[in-house]
Write an enzyme that holds these catalytic residues in place. Structure first.
Site, PDB file in Angstrom:
ATOM      1  N   CYS A  22      12.877   4.720  -8.149  1.00 14.84           N
ATOM      2  CA  CYS A  22      11.687   4.358  -7.376  1.00 14.84           C
ATOM      3  C   CYS A  22      12.040   4.534  -5.903  1.00 14.84           C
ATOM      4  O   CYS A  22      13.027   5.196  -5.575  1.00 14.84           O
ATOM      5  CB  CYS A  22      11.224   2.932  -7.682  1.00 14.84           C
ATOM      6  SG  CYS A  22      12.383   1.647  -7.160  1.00 14.84           S
ATOM      7  N   CYS A  25       2.280  -3.597   4.846  1.00 12.21           N
ATOM      8  CA  CYS A  25       1.849  -2.232   5.173  1.00 12.21           C
ATOM      9  C   CYS A  25       2.914  -1.218   4.778  1.00 12.21           C
ATOM     10  O   CYS A  25       2.604  -0.092   4.398  1.00 12.21           O
ATOM     11  CB  CYS A  25       1.551  -2.119   6.671  1.00 12.21           C
ATOM     12  SG  CYS A  25       0.100  -3.059   7.190  1.00 12.21           S
TER      13      CYS A  25
END
Length: 481
Positions: A434, A251
């Site tokens: 990133c 998640c």
């Protein structure tokens, strides 16, 4: 003034959390001092037993009021309520699945409810884990959950296990309960929970959720011994091999919509209540559970849910037990001894997605060094390539950065590099960033191998640690998500 208000609010939350922790400790102390039984309801005194014996009603007046709307459902009735009244349920995981499941199972009036979780409450949990709150951030999840559940239904006996389920403690914990709900979020936990349920012959309700999708299965039902064709399939029957570790998305990485995981947790509670009230035979000694009426058994199936689909629910029929299953077939290699001896390494079986570390120090630059470079007008023009997915890039990004998602670069590395600015010099350095500094390493290596570096004439460097390092070392106001 604003900082003083923030500090005051933080102190208020700390006081609330401390008071709750103290309350839990006092309750534990009282329980130890009274030396009550570790599981099940408190033993009745002779007078109480005599009173129950003389009463013509099987439940108390308060219980009739509390569960009345539930008992008048034709499929429940008084017999179903009495079965719930005698049942013990174990929930593994007090997160997005476990919170709603626990709330509805406690509200239904089971005898005892155990919750296993070794994590503490974090702010990032609160949008979906409905038994936790801002005031319980930092507390054990099981303590936070049980505090709220006691307010919902004080008649249930709650048991907190402030640890993760492991091969060493699984048998001792699971053996005390009649039915198990897998509310975890990693394959290694799912295999372990399924294995111990097979060994102890416990029915298992398993669910998972990611982004806007979820799935639900009832496993090991009926809970027959290994080798019995009358038993339901286990997790290994459905998934003999785990997915590659680098394809397991959590998640935290993939995202989750709160109501989606909540819906799957609620469905777990529905299935658990259905199993119990349909005639799941329970025992005060927590012996093996079995169904009294095999005609009501559901056929094995996988329920799929997609919040973005016009038809959000669909069902896939599953096969019965696999004849060669490692856990539940007649040739099973799973034994209690193999579980506790350490010969079953679930981490090794499922694999471990270790942090990416494929670049040398010369191929990386720190976030602080890159920040200095941006502020130095004497440095030549450069390109900042952000390889996060667009949805993350839209949340926040460094000014001037270009977004080309990692998934696109992995799928198709166009050697014409259409994302490079037309006005950019042929030797302009490229810095890749990133979120955590893993995907950017992969892209940096791929760009260098594609020839974009022109044999060293163009510098291509990874920003080490990604935007988490940027927040830590450059801009503390950067939003963490």
């Amino acid at each position: 003034m604003e900082s003083e208000n923030d500090e005051a609010q933080a102190l208020r939350q700390l006081i609330l959390a401390t008071e709750l922790r103290l309350k839990n400790l006092k309750e534990e102390l009282a329980e130890v001092e009274t030396r009550g039984p570790p599981h099940g309801r408190a033993e009745e005194t002779p007078n109480e037993l005599e009173s129950l014996k003389d009463s013509k009603w099987p439940l108390t007046a308060e219980e009739y009021l509390r569960y009345g709307r539930q008992m008048i459902v034709p499929s429940i009735g008084i017999q179903g309520q009495l079965r719930l009244h005698a049942a013990s349920v174990l929930i593994v995981g007090a997160g997005g699945l476990g919170c709603p499941a626990a709330a509805y199972i406690a509200g239904a009036g089971v005898k005892s409810l155990g919750i296993v979780d070794g994590d503490t409450v974090e702010v990032s949990n609160l949008h979906r884990q409905i038994l936790h709150s801002s005031s319980t951030v930092g507390l054990w999840k099981v303590d936070s959950a049980i505090h709220n559940l006691k307010g919902l239904n004080p008649n249930v006996e709650y048991r907190a296990y402030r640890e993760h389920l492991s091969p060493e403690n699984a048998a001792d914990i699971v053996s005390r309960y009649d039915i198990v709900l897998d509310c975890t979020d990693h394959p290694k936990s799912r295999y372990l929970i399924s294995d111990i349920c097979v060994l102890l012959q416990k029915p298992l309700v398993s669910a998972s959720a990611l982004r806007t999708d979820g799935q639900l299965m009832i496993l090991n039902h009926p809970a027959a011994p290994p080798g019995s064709n009358a038993g339901g399939p286990c997790y290994r029957c459905i998934f003999p091999k785990p997915p590659p570790a680098n394809q397991v998305v959590s998640c935290g990485d993939g995202g989750i919509l709160g109501p989606v995981v909540g819906a799957m947790g609620v469905l777990q509670a529905v299935e658990a209540i259905k199993l119990i009230t349909a005639g799941l035979k329970v025992s005060h000694t927590s012996d093996d559970a079995e169904l009294q009426d095999p005609k009501v058994l559901p056929s094995p199936s996988l329920l799929l849910f997609s919040a973005n689909s016009p038809s959000p629910f669909r069902t896939v029929r599953l096969r019965q037990r696999r004849p060669d299953c490692f856990a539940c077939s007649s040739q099973a290699g799973l034994t209690p001894e193999s579980l506790t001896s350490g010969s079953l390494d679930y981490v090794a079986f499922c694999g471990s997605a270790a942090p990416v570390n494929i670049l040398s120090a010369e191929e990386q630059i720190s976030a602080a060094q890159y920040s200095e470079l941006r502020n130095d007008d004497s440095k030549k023009e450069h390109v900042l390539l952000d390889v996060r997915e667009k949805v993350q890039f839209d949340i926040c990004h460094v000014d001037g950065s270009i977004n080309v998602p990692f998934s696109k670069l992995q799928r198709d590395l166009d050697t014409t590099y259409p994302w490079l600015p037309e006005t950019s010099p042929a030797d302009a350095p490229i810095y890749v960033i990133c979120r955590l500094g893993n995907d950017s390493q992969v892209v940096t290596r791929k760009l260098k191998e594609s020839g974009l570096g022109d044999n060293g004439k163009r510098s291509i460097l990874d920003i080490k640690g990604g935007l988490m390092a940027w927040k830590k070392d450059v801009d503390s106001s950067w939003p963490e998500y």
